[in-house]
Design a protein around this motif. Structure first.
Motif, mmCIF file in Angstrom:
data_model
loop_
_atom_site.group_PDB
_atom_site.id
_atom_site.type_symbol
_atom_site.label_atom_id
_atom_site.label_comp_id
_atom_site.label_asym_id
_atom_site.label_seq_id
_atom_site.Cartn_x
_atom_site.Cartn_y
_atom_site.Cartn_z
ATOM 1 N N LEU A 563 0.850 -1.193 0.000
ATOM 2 C CA LEU A 563 0.000 0.000 0.000
ATOM 3 C C LEU A 563 0.888 1.247 0.000
ATOM 4 O O LEU A 563 1.790 1.376 0.839
ATOM 5 C CB LEU A 563 -0.902 -0.001 1.227
ATOM 6 C CG LEU A 563 -1.949 -1.124 1.282
ATOM 7 C CD1 LEU A 563 -2.685 -1.097 2.612
ATOM 8 C CD2 LEU A 563 -2.936 -0.988 0.129
ATOM 9 N N SER A 592 -1.574 1.172 -4.859
ATOM 10 C CA SER A 592 -0.717 0.116 -4.316
ATOM 11 C C SER A 592 0.249 -0.361 -5.388
ATOM 12 O O SER A 592 0.051 -0.125 -6.583
ATOM 13 C CB SER A 592 -1.567 -1.054 -3.815
ATOM 14 O OG SER A 592 -2.305 -1.609 -4.904
ATOM 15 N N THR A 594 1.327 -3.584 -6.919
ATOM 16 C CA THR A 594 0.716 -4.917 -6.964
ATOM 17 C C THR A 594 1.575 -5.882 -7.774
ATOM 18 O O THR A 594 2.095 -5.503 -8.837
ATOM 19 C CB THR A 594 -0.685 -4.826 -7.589
ATOM 20 O OG1 THR A 594 -1.449 -3.837 -6.891
ATOM 21 C CG2 THR A 594 -1.405 -6.163 -7.533
#
Length: 623
Positions: A563, A592, A594
């Motif tokens: 995050l 975020s 990812t």
């Protein structure tokens, strides 16, 4: 009334700082809040009257505070800053000040009904603006560098000039009246002014020399400067009243242009002292006003005089003095409107009120009323309109608060690109042209230069940026960058990457005392973040809605995802850090980092949905 002076002084300081906090919290002009608080505490509710309670100490306290404030402001007057603005600034502080003096005196005589003698004194006094009111307004309005520098230079330089003009006008009046004076008194006044300037330069050079040669230890530098400022002001002021302001201004400008690192380091200490003094002194001055003085403000002549000063005298003096310069019409309009009066005007007016009354000028009794009327009207009118007007004229930095990133890398570029897509102003700064290559290739705004260099403030406009991220591979450098810029960005908005924990580096204890807040989760160091980007991690933006809540988002997010931050609809950015984990609400966007597997799954899901909808449509067409 409060009997204890100690208790009264404590209350005054508390009210001043509380006013500053309230102004920051509700985005109001600080001077306006302090004025209202002082009026409520003094003439309205009668809690105290500092001028009566402090007695003979009142004026010396005010004078010394003004001297320190003016010195702190002049410490920012580096001649490099005025490069390209020399002609407009020179015209405004000389020709413009003279026009304003003459027009102000005419208005005071014909409109306010003052005698010629008092009118010329008050006309000289009212050319001042000053750092006590200009600098807070500039911080609030986020003006572009050019008009901001013009207003700042004018405010600080004209402050002592206005006080000297008032003294000069008074000396001329006394000379013309021929009351126990001779022509040598005028000569003495000019010689005293020249002496004040020489004294200020000498004090500045002397302090600078002692600092550069190591004659003063580090822990004594701030006390030494503070003591010399008071001595410089007092010596000059004892010779001729109000020349002390000229002396401390000359001292501050001398030190500012010597470019001594020690002075730059203590500048923030001086700013804090100045803020405390402004808060305290403004409450003291307004609380010392009487109800009779306030009632006199609503006199028709007083109101007409104030309106004339705002809408005729100031704009006319600026447009006339800047004729033929390269200032745009918008810049002239803004500078011609913004001219709030402050502490210097009130303190000098109170001095001349008593002096002129003693000299037999009875109309000087309304001097304080007229001065406060102009001070309060200008701080309210200009305080509430500078932001709106600067936006209308295209002279303010608009848009959401931006992010300044120190250190070019694959991660920095990806983060900056994501912020750009969210309409957030962003800039990557690095001294290496090579490290900025990825930013240039992706069209991200960048600055090639050392961010810690003093030249940076002349070439890089930091006004649009409210957040700082130090994201280089060196933990110590990141800490140094954050520590350097904490006074500009604030500790809550200064961030650095997680420590690398290399062998031999033991910075864990250090970061608690210096540096910025640690970004993201533990272990998210420079190496780790750039490795993630190189391995295909993507910057993913997710909208939080009433249907897809933040709780659902956290439940669905990949365990390996990182995050980064939450962008609010207002433009505010909440970064995830070691000490704070913000919560997203409906309307927010969560960003975020990812892993590619999760992103691949999302793409597959979208493709599957698309095929399903396509097949369903084909079946419906067949039917």
């Amino acid at each position: 009334m409060i009997d204890s002076l100690l208790l009264e002084f404590m209350i005054i300081g508390t009210l001043g700082i509380a006013s500053q906090w309230m102004a920051w919290r509700f985005r109001l002009p600080a001077i306006v809040v302090m004025s209202i608080v002082g009026l409520l505490a003094g003439p309205v509710f009668g809690l105290f009257n500092p001028e009566e309670d402090f007695g003979d100490l009142f004026k010396p306290i005010i004078s010394l505070a003004v001297a320190v404030i003016l010195f702190e402001g002049s410490l920012n007057l580096d001649f490099k800053e005025v490069k390209g603005l020399g002609r407009p600034v020179f015209r405004i502080v000389t020709f413009g000040a003279f026009i304003s003096w003459i027009l102000g005196a005419l208005a005071a005589h014909y409109v306010a009904g003052l005698s010629w003698a008092v009118a010329f004194v008050i006309g000289g006094l009212f050319i001042v603006t000053g750092p006590t009111v200009i600098l807070p307004l500039l911080r609030q309005a986020k003006l572009k560098p050019r008009p901001a520098k013009i207003l700042k230079w004018e405010g600080i330089i004209v402050d002592p000039i206005g006080a000297l003009l008032a003294v000069f006008a008074f000396e001329i009046i006394v000379f013309i009246q021929g009351t126990d004076v001779n022509p040598s008194s005028l000569l003495m006044f000019f010689l005293a002014s020249i002496f004040a300037v020489i004294l200020g330069i000498a004090c500045g050079k002397g302090v600078g020399w002692m600092f550069e040669t190591g004659y003063v230890p580090e822990f004594l530098k701030s006390p030494v400067v503070f003591t010399v400022v008071i001595a410089c002001f007092t010596i000059a002021d004892e010779i001729t009243h109000e020349t002390g302001l000229l002396s401390v201004t000359a001292m501050g400008m001398t030190l500012a242009n010597m470019h001594i690192s020690s002075i730059a380091d203590m500048r923030h200490f001086k700013e804090n002292i100045s803020l405390l003094l402004i808060s305290t002194i403004f409450v003291m001055l307004t609380a010392s006003l009487t109800q009779e003085t306030l009632l006199e403000i609503f006199n028709f002549r007083t109101i007409a005089f104030v309106l004339l000063m705002l809408f005729i005298v100031r704009p006319l003096s600026i447009f006339t003095s800047t004729w033929g310069t390269d200032l745009s019409k918008s810049e002239k309009l803004l500078v011609g409107w913004i001219a709030p009066r402050g502490i210097v005007a009130l303190t000098v007016a109170s001095y001349f009120s008593s002096v002129l009354l003693d000299a037999g000028f009875e109309d000087a009794s309304i001097l304080i009323s007229i001065t406060f009327a102009l001070v309060f009207t200008t701080v309210v009118a200009h305080g509430f309109t500078i932001g709106w007007l600067s936006k209308k004229l295209g002279l303010s930095v608009e848009g959401p608060p931006g992010v300044l990133i120190s250190g070019g890398s694959a991660f920095s570029t990806g983060l900056a690109k994501t912020l750009e897509e969210l309409k957030v102003p962003v800039l990557i700064s690095d001294s290496s042209w090579e490290r900025l290559s990825s930013a240039r290739s992706r069209g991200v705004k960048s600055y090639h230069g050392e961010i810690l260099s003093e030249q940076t403030e002349y070439y890089l406009d930091m006004t649009p940026y409210e957040y700082l991220i130090a994201a280089t591979e060196l933990d110590s450098y990141n800490a140094l960058v954050c520590t350097t810029f904490v006074p500009e960005f604030g500790r809550n908005n200064s961030f650095q990457l997680s420590l690398s924990n290399r062998e031999g580096d033991n910075l864990e204890d250090l970061v608690h005392t210096i540096g910025g807040r640690i970004l993201f989760e533990e272990g998210a160091s420079f190496e780790e973040l750039n490795t993630m980007v190189e391995n295909g991690y993507v910057f993913r933006k997710t909208n939080i809605t009433e249907q897809y809540t933040y709780q659902k988002y956290l439940a669905n997010i990949d365990d390996a995802a990182l995050l980064l931050f939450i962008k609010k609809p207002t433009g505010k950015i909440d970064f995830f850090s070691h000490d704070i984990e913000p919560k997203a609400e409906t309307g927010d966007v969560v960003v975020s980092l990812t892993p590619p597997s999760k992103e691949f799954e999302r793409i597959q899901e979208k493709l599957e949905e698309h095929r399903h909808e396509k097949n369903k449509k084909q079946e419906q067409d067949k039917e």
